[in-house]
Each structure stands twice: as structure tokens, then as C-alpha cells.
Design a protein around this motif. Structure first.
Motif, PDB file in Angstrom:
ATOM      1  N   VAL A 296      36.360  38.502  29.147  1.00 16.31           N
ATOM      2  CA  VAL A 296      36.381  39.861  28.619  1.00 16.31           C
ATOM      3  C   VAL A 296      37.723  40.074  27.912  1.00 16.31           C
ATOM      4  N   PRO A 297      37.700  40.414  26.625  1.00 10.23           N
ATOM      5  CA  PRO A 297      38.949  40.665  25.909  1.00 10.23           C
ATOM      6  C   PRO A 297      39.555  42.004  26.313  1.00 10.23           C
ATOM      7  N   VAL A 298      40.858  42.005  26.579  1.00 11.56           N
ATOM      8  CA  VAL A 298      41.573  43.228  26.957  1.00 11.56           C
ATOM      9  C   VAL A 298      42.899  43.279  26.208  1.00 11.56           C
ATOM     10  N   THR A 299      43.447  44.464  26.052  1.00  5.73           N
ATOM     11  CA  THR A 299      44.731  44.587  25.351  1.00  5.73           C
ATOM     12  C   THR A 299      45.914  44.578  26.303  1.00  5.73           C
ATOM     13  N   ASP A 300      45.715  45.022  27.535  1.00  5.49           N
ATOM     14  CA  ASP A 300      46.793  45.089  28.524  1.00  5.49           C
ATOM     15  C   ASP A 300      46.251  44.518  29.836  1.00  5.49           C
ATOM     16  N   VAL A 301      46.640  43.289  30.156  1.00  4.39           N
ATOM     17  CA  VAL A 301      46.098  42.582  31.320  1.00  4.39           C
ATOM     18  C   VAL A 301      46.383  43.346  32.604  1.00  4.39           C
TER      19      VAL A 301
ATOM     20  N   SER B 136      42.127  37.805  41.868  1.00  5.16           N
ATOM     21  CA  SER B 136      42.568  36.586  42.547  1.00  5.16           C
ATOM     22  C   SER B 136      43.670  35.851  41.799  1.00  5.16           C
ATOM     23  N   TYR B 137      43.937  36.242  40.555  1.00  7.48           N
ATOM     24  CA  TYR B 137      44.999  35.607  39.773  1.00  7.48           C
ATOM     25  C   TYR B 137      45.401  36.565  38.662  1.00  7.48           C
ATOM     26  N   ARG B 138      46.691  36.507  38.312  1.00  5.78           N
ATOM     27  CA  ARG B 138      47.172  37.331  37.208  1.00  5.78           C
ATOM     28  C   ARG B 138      48.427  36.711  36.642  1.00  5.78           C
ATOM     29  N   ASP B 139      48.501  36.653  35.321  1.00  4.36           N
ATOM     30  CA  ASP B 139      49.747  36.342  34.630  1.00  4.36           C
ATOM     31  C   ASP B 139      49.786  37.228  33.388  1.00  4.36           C
ATOM     32  N   GLU B 140      50.691  36.990  32.471  1.00  2.00           N
ATOM     33  CA  GLU B 140      50.830  37.911  31.337  1.00  2.00           C
ATOM     34  C   GLU B 140      49.686  37.818  30.329  1.00  2.00           C
ATOM     35  N   ASP B 141      48.925  36.703  30.361  1.00  2.00           N
ATOM     36  CA  ASP B 141      47.857  36.507  29.391  1.00  2.00           C
ATOM     37  C   ASP B 141      46.450  36.684  29.935  1.00  2.00           C
ATOM     38  N   LYS B 142      46.302  36.689  31.271  1.00  2.00           N
ATOM     39  CA  LYS B 142      44.961  36.791  31.836  1.00  2.00           C
ATOM     40  C   LYS B 142      45.017  37.216  33.294  1.00  2.00           C
ATOM     41  N   ALA B 143      43.877  37.719  33.759  1.00  3.90           N
ATOM     42  CA  ALA B 143      43.687  38.016  35.178  1.00  3.90           C
ATOM     43  C   ALA B 143      42.264  37.604  35.519  1.00  3.90           C
ATOM     44  N   ILE B 144      42.053  37.209  36.764  1.00  2.00           N
ATOM     45  CA  ILE B 144      40.713  36.870  37.227  1.00  2.00           C
ATOM     46  C   ILE B 144      40.257  37.969  38.171  1.00  2.00           C
ATOM     47  N   ALA B 145      39.207  38.670  37.765  1.00  2.00           N
ATOM     48  CA  ALA B 145      38.616  39.739  38.564  1.00  2.00           C
ATOM     49  C   ALA B 145      37.277  39.235  39.096  1.00  2.00           C
TER      50      ALA B 145
ATOM     51  N   GLN C 185      30.610  36.992  40.358  1.00  2.00           N
ATOM     52  CA  GLN C 185      31.085  36.328  39.143  1.00  2.00           C
ATOM     53  C   GLN C 185      32.597  36.438  39.052  1.00  2.00           C
ATOM     54  N   SER C 186      33.178  35.538  38.291  1.00  2.00           N
ATOM     55  CA  SER C 186      34.588  35.661  37.921  1.00  2.00           C
ATOM     56  C   SER C 186      34.653  36.193  36.498  1.00  2.00           C
ATOM     57  N   PHE C 187      35.363  37.285  36.328  1.00  2.00           N
ATOM     58  CA  PHE C 187      35.586  37.859  35.006  1.00  2.00           C
ATOM     59  C   PHE C 187      37.029  37.567  34.630  1.00  2.00           C
ATOM     60  N   PHE C 188      37.227  36.766  33.594  1.00  2.00           N
ATOM     61  CA  PHE C 188      38.567  36.500  33.101  1.00  2.00           C
ATOM     62  C   PHE C 188      38.911  37.596  32.104  1.00  2.00           C
ATOM     63  N   LEU C 189      39.879  38.409  32.463  1.00  2.00           N
ATOM     64  CA  LEU C 189      40.371  39.469  31.586  1.00  2.00           C
ATOM     65  C   LEU C 189      41.467  38.835  30.739  1.00  2.00           C
ATOM     66  N   VAL C 190      41.168  38.545  29.487  1.00  2.00           N
ATOM     67  CA  VAL C 190      42.050  37.754  28.625  1.00  2.00           C
ATOM     68  C   VAL C 190      42.695  38.646  27.578  1.00  2.00           C
ATOM     69  N   LYS C 191      44.028  38.559  27.491  1.00  2.00           N
ATOM     70  CA  LYS C 191      44.759  39.341  26.487  1.00  2.00           C
ATOM     71  C   LYS C 191      44.278  38.917  25.106  1.00  2.00           C
ATOM     72  N   ALA C 192      43.816  39.896  24.347  1.00  2.00           N
ATOM     73  CA  ALA C 192      43.244  39.637  23.026  1.00  2.00           C
ATOM     74  C   ALA C 192      43.897  40.556  21.998  1.00  2.00           C
ATOM     75  N   ALA C 193      43.600  40.289  20.759  1.00  2.00           N
ATOM     76  CA  ALA C 193      44.115  41.123  19.675  1.00  2.00           C
ATOM     77  C   ALA C 193      43.556  42.535  19.799  1.00  2.00           C
ATOM     78  N   GLU C 194      44.312  43.501  19.349  1.00  2.00           N
ATOM     79  CA  GLU C 194      43.887  44.902  19.354  1.00  2.00           C
ATOM     80  C   GLU C 194      42.527  45.029  18.688  1.00  2.00           C
ATOM     81  N   GLY C 195      41.635  45.758  19.330  1.00  2.00           N
ATOM     82  CA  GLY C 195      40.315  46.014  18.756  1.00  2.00           C
ATOM     83  C   GLY C 195      39.246  44.996  19.114  1.00  2.00           C
ATOM     84  N   GLU C 196      39.624  43.873  19.715  1.00  2.00           N
ATOM     85  CA  GLU C 196      38.625  42.882  20.126  1.00  2.00           C
ATOM     86  C   GLU C 196      37.855  43.414  21.326  1.00  2.00           C
TER      87      GLU C 196
END
Length: 143
Positions: free
Chosen positions: A13-18, A34-43, A48-59
């Protein structure tokens, strides 16, 4: 090919602020982070595992269908209309952006909700037959 692909393990899932998104998924949807760093978090949510991935604005994970309507790419299932109405009311009370409960002309009812980045998700009042059988089998083995 039947049986080779066993399950969906991860949804991206693309996000602007992890950090903000991880808090939102944990606080609003009761996801376990279960995991978080500046570019992604695992929810972890709904098996299911949802990877919240830092993406470009508007993605966003949404897409536009042939009729020009913005669509979700994922549907969560709940067990029946009462459960759907309960989740809908809970989401509204939490301030989550939710649509109305809809009759789309097939079994059950649905509603759509969105995360802070506008990623849309669907909720359906019908559990799939395979999942119902899995639950039934598990409950028999635990008895």
C-alpha cells in the motif's frame, strides 16, 4: 494450475508518511505493526501482511475503471450483515472516511472506506465459502 498459488501473503500500500500511516492502521483498524523503518512498515491485519511503503505524493492503490469511477483493489470480508453494519458504525465513530452501505445486486452488502492517503478498501458482508470451510474445520479440530 489450481492449487499452485496457495494464498496472498502480502499487499503493498503506497503511503506518504510511514509513521502516520502505521499509527492509523494500528489505531483505526487494530493492525499489529511488526516492523517499521523510514521507508516502510508492516501492518498485520485480517490474516495478511500489508506493507505500508513510502511512495511519491499522490500515489494510491486505487484505479479508474472503464466508466471513469475510482475503484478499490481489495475487499475485506466480515461474517454477515450485522457484522458489516457494526464495522461500518465503528469506522464512522472513529472518523474513518466511509461510504454508505450499498446493495450492488449480488449477495450481501458492501461499503468502502479510505486510509489517510486515500487508498480505498471495500468491506463485504459475505465470507467466502472456502474461508467458511476453513473456519469450520479449525473449530472442529479445536473441539
Amino acid at each position: 494450475m489450481s492449487g499452485k498459488l496457495m494464498r496472498v501473503g502480502t499487499v503493498y500500500v503506497p503511503v506518504t508518511d510511514v509513521e502516520r500511516s502505521a499509527r492509523w492502521y494500528a489505531d483505526q483498524l487494530d493492525a499489529e505493526i511488526s516492523y517499521r523503518d523510514e521507508d516502510k512498515a508492516i501492518a498485520n491485519l485480517a490474516g495478511q501482511s500489508f506493507f505500508l511503503v513510502k511512495a511519491a505524493e499522490g500515489e494510491r492503490s486505487n484505479f479508474i475503471d472503464v466508466h471513469g469511477e475510482e475503484r478499490f483493489s481489495l475487499t475485506f470480508e466480515v461474517d454477515g450483515l450485522d457484522a458489516l453494519q457494526s464495522v461500518h458504525a465503528e469506522f464512522k465513530a472513529k472518523g474513518i472516511r466511509v461510504g454508505e452501505i450499498e446493495n450492488r445486486g449480488h449477495a450481501g452488502r458492501n461499503f468502502v472506506f479510505a486510509d489517510p492517503d486515500g487508498n480505498r478498501f471495500d468491506v463485504w458482508s459475505e465470507l467466502s465459502p472456502a474461508y467458511k470451510e476453513l473456519i469450520r474445520t479449525k473449530s472442529k479440530s479445536n473441539a
